[in-house]
Design an enzyme around this catalytic site. Structure first.
Site, short mmCIF file in Angstrom:
data_model
loop_
_atom_site.label_atom_id
_atom_site.label_comp_id
_atom_site.label_asym_id
_atom_site.label_seq_id
_atom_site.Cartn_x
_atom_site.Cartn_y
_atom_site.Cartn_z
N ASP A 96 3.89 -2.63 -11.85
CA ASP A 96 4.38 -1.89 -10.69
C ASP A 96 5.88 -2.13 -10.57
OD1 ASP A 96 1.61 -1.68 -10.44
OD2 ASP A 96 1.63 -1.84 -8.26
N LYS A 114 3.89 5.53 -6.91
CA LYS A 114 3.39 4.67 -5.83
C LYS A 114 4.33 4.76 -4.65
CE LYS A 114 2.65 -0.32 -5.09
NZ LYS A 114 2.58 -1.64 -5.74
N LYS A 128 -0.57 6.06 -6.05
CA LYS A 128 -1.02 4.86 -5.35
C LYS A 128 -0.36 4.81 -3.98
CE LYS A 128 -0.94 -0.23 -5.62
NZ LYS A 128 -0.69 -1.39 -6.49
#
Lengths: 497, 311
Positions: free
Chosen positions: B148, B211, B247
């Protein structure tokens, strides 16, 4: 496994529908003089919900007499502050009973509970709250130092937003000191009768609000009654014209809110995803039973394919079915007669060479249903581009330049509303100045607020409802003479725009 | 779609022109659409389905300065067996930790669940590219199969899209076979127009997932932001054929909110995205609320917070 939404029906047990209803005259439910009745039906199931009275001439006379007496003895002389007190009380009761009224509206009208709950009922209460505030401030509203009520108002409303149209009519009339005799549409009388009960619950003195159920004949007797001072009608242009002819030569004031064939105009720099939502909300909100519906979609040719693809994808997610289910987007068509009219006009689209696309929604076996439908390849000459369909049918046209968009948008006998979709602020203003429509929405559609005047140009009617401008049609004052409803309605609105 | 023909290469001017030429987002409209979808009523069998799906989509996260091997091991145990009283409860999608704790997490979960590491000078991203690359390489070497990363918001807001793009490309390369989630930190991008541009920028540079947030900036994930990102992955798939995941991370604490996000996914991009491979929740406290609701659906009554484990 797929994400299916399990049925989530709103409970029907909250409403208590009587087997039969009388007429609400002088604070009481009474039987019609000649005993005639008619059934009201749930359009989603064709089940008979109740039997209501059909008011005849004697009943109309009686109701107008009661309204006259209440006007002269109670409501007219009452101070604005005290009138406001009653209106606030009614507004609070509407809020308290909103769930019950939403379910009742859905049962009688066929609209999805989501809309009755989230749109109709909050607006109904807001309309009463807003006008309650005006009741003691009318001398400051710009209608001269001492505007006076007109007297008895005869009000005839349609079936598409039964309780909301009642609120649009009754709240300003009462705030300005008039008494009313109201006739709800014959297919949707139940919430108006529930409103009669709310008037009693609010201890509103008898005769101030009278509700007469019935069909076209009852409406005609009411508006033509010689002791009526003011007529307000929302409905079809054809009936509006009849009323206007009937009133010619009398001193009655008239305001009309009639049909529409609004253009929803999408430019190539529009926020596409939100424009698609606006198109859906413009024509499929309330099954398209909306006088200001965006029934003509004008797409700039350079983005037409892209927008249509997105629109069809979005329409494929609409959920049609049981109006009481909280996840239903598209409910039932209000009556068999309306369904037939929609079929007839849609068939004319096929016959005249437009291309029909239908959203893939299965239709229930019973009740009156029409799937969301889009016609492409439509031109200004097609009937489906000119006549109000009043159903979930969208006609798509294209344009090349802003001038052409203006020309096509205005090229209709109607002029109730218009929508403009562009990220360019200057273009919004340029377009809005040129639209001959009472309401112009920019980057949104079908938004209503009691503070904002609503009404039409041309064959969409005259007079405004909502806002300061909406008080004018119910007031007699130094600046409003007997023919000036039209001028005030237009003049003030144009300044406001 | 017209975009296919005009997808930009890494040329800074072309990239900038492309991103600024994306259709605008009308904020009022997007907020309204998200709010209207939040009124969907998800009950009974569809609620059970949504709860299990949401559990399988959770990236169970701990990103604190006070994280220890003990804390991470406890988190991993919870990830594999979220509800010890009910073995039918599915495992979560991944555990998400800082890079230096990846080896502990990997040892604890084995191959039974993904290990995601935040990298690239998380959460601010204020470090040199060399440091960010090393951060990424370390996490992958320690066993992370998902990375991430954060974008350089400063570069994005100053209009230096090419710098952001190049950085994502470089990190993607450093990831090797690990999946790359690109954190846009939408709370710092502020406008939905920026969210749309950053989404496209990340996808063009090779993101496997986009995300919303680090969870360290407020607001974190919101329904309108997630809506705009879902529209972006949908349109990107139409334009390129490549499918990118989304996400939503930070601020999602209740089952009701999680189910509303699943509705948003279902009605914006469709069922294809209703899988842990393409939609995730970055969360810590959400899992226990999902478990409480799951127990309620099973037993018909609510237990208390002492009937789910705290880790």
């Amino acid at each position: 496994m797929t994400f299916e939404y399990a049925p989530a029906p709103e409970s029907r047990s909250i409403v208590d529908i009587a087997d039969a209803y009388g007429l609400f005259i002088d604070g009481q439910f009474v039987d019609p003089a000649d005993g005639r009745t008619f059934p009201t039906v749930n359009p989603a199931t064709e089940e008979i919900l109740s039997t209501v009275a059909e008011a005849g001439q004697q009943d109309v006379d009686r109701a107008v007499r009661a309204a006259r007496r209440a006007y002269e003895q109670v409501w007219g002389p009452m101070s604005g502050r005290d009138r406001g007190k009653y209106l606030y009380r009614i507004a609070r009761l509407l809020q308290e009973r909103s769930r019950e009224l939403a379910v009742l509206e859905t049962l009688d009208n066929g609209k999805p509970i989501r809309e009755a709950r989230d749109v109709d009922l909050p607006l109904v209460a807001a309309h009463f709250f807003y006008h309650a505030g005006w009741a003691d401030k009318l001398e400051h509203a710009g209608f001269g130092p001492a505007p006076r009520p007109l007297g008895v108002a005869a009000q005839v409303i349609p079936w598409n937003f039964p309780l909301l149209m009642l609120a649009w009519k009754v709240a300003p009339a009462l705030a300005c000191g008039n008494t009313v005799v109201l006739k709800p549409a014959e297919t949707t009388p139940l919430t108006a009768l529930a409103f009669a009960d709310i008037c009693r619950q609010a201890d509103l003195p008898p005769g101030i609000v009278n509700i007469l159920t019935g069909a076209g004949d009852t409406g005609r007797m009411l508006v033509e009654h010689p002791d009526v001072d003011k007529v307000a009608f929302t409905g079809s242009t054809a009936v509006g014209q009849q009323i206007m002819r009937g009133l010619a030569g009398t001193s009655k004031r008239l305001s009309l809110e009639l049909g529409g064939k609004a253009a929803n105009i999408v430019f190539d720099d529009a926020p596409v995803d939100e424009a698609v939502e606006g198109i859906v909300n413009g024509i499929f909100f309330n099954q398209g039973h909306v006088c200001c519906a965006g029934s003509r979609l004008l797409l700039q040719e350079s983005v037409a394919d892209e927008v249509l693809t997105s629109l069809q994808r979005r329409l494929s997610t609409l959920r049609l079915g049981d109006p009481l289910d909280k996840n239903t987007d598209i409910g039932a068509i209000n009556s068999a007669a309306q369904l037939e009219r929609i079929h007839e006009l849609a068939d004319s689209g096929d016959a005249e060479g437009a291309t029909r696309w239908t959203a893939p929604c299965p239709l229930p076996d019973r009740g009156y249903w029409f799937p969301p439908t889009v016609f492409t390849g439509v031109t200004q000459a097609h009937r489906i581009a000119r006549e109000e369909i009043f159903g979930p049918v969208l006609s798509v046209l294209t344009f090349r330049t802003p001038d052409e968009a203006v020309e096509k948008a205005n090229n209709t006998p109607y002029g109730l509303s218009a929508g403009i979709w562009t990220e360019k602020g200057s273009r919004i203003l340029w377009m809005a100045q040129r639209m001959r429509a009472g309401v112009v929405w920019a980057n949104t559609f079908n938004r209503f607020d009691p503070t904002s005047p609503f009404g039409g140009y041309k064959e969409s009617g005259f007079g405004r409802e909502g806002g300061i401008q909406g008080l004018g049609p119910y007031l007699d004052s130094d600046v409003v003479d007997h023919e000036a409803t039209v001028r005030i309605g237009f003049g003030v609105t144009e300044v406001a725009r | 779609m017209t975009l296919t023909a005009s997808l930009p290469d890494a040329d800074p001017t072309a990239l900038r022109r492309f991103l600024q030429g994306l259709p605008g987002v009308d904020e009022v409209g997007a907020v309204g659409r998200a709010a209207s979808l939040a009124t969907r009523s998800i009950k009974t069998s569809s609620k059970s389905y949504a709860i299990d799906l949401a559990i399988r989509m959770v990236d169970l996260t701990t990103l604190e300065g006070m994280d220890t091997p003990g804390k991470v091991r406890a988190l991993c145990a919870k990830a594999l067996r979220p509800d010890p009283t009910d073995p039918s409860t599915p495992s979560v999608a991944a555990v998400c930790v800082y890079g230096d704790l990846v080896d502990i997490a990997r040892a604890a979960v084995g191959d039974a669940c993904h290990v995601a590491a935040v990298a690239t000078a998380f959460p601010s991203g204020r470090a040199s590219l060399a440091v960010k690359l090393q951060d990424t390489a370390d996490a992958v070497a320690a066993g992370a199969d998902e990375i991430d990363m954060v974008i350089d918001r400063g570069a994005f807001l100053s209009g230096d899209y090419a710098r952001v793009y190049d950085e994502i490309v470089a990190i993607k390369e450093a990831c090797g076979s690990a999946h790359l989630k690109v954190i846009l930190e939408t709370g710092e991008l502020r406008t939905l127009d920026n969210v749309r541009r950053a989404s496209w920028l990340a996808m063009l540079a090779g993101a496997d997932f986009i995300k919303t947030s680090t969870g360290k900036v407020s607001p974190a994930a919101t329904p309108p932001v997630t809506l705009v990102m879902l529209e972006a992955v949908r349109d990107f798939q139409t334009a390129t054929g490549r499918t990118v995941g989304v996400k939503a991370a930070g601020g999602i604490r209740t089952t009701k909110e999680a189910v509303a996000y699943l509705v948003l996914v279902n009605e914006t991009v469709g069922e294809q995205w209703l899988t842990p491979d393409l939609f995730r929740f970055g969360a810590s406290s959400l899992l226990n609320d999902l478990l409480l609701q799951r127990q309620r659906m099973r037993t018909g009554h609510y237990s208390g917070p002492d009937y789910v484990t705290i880790d």
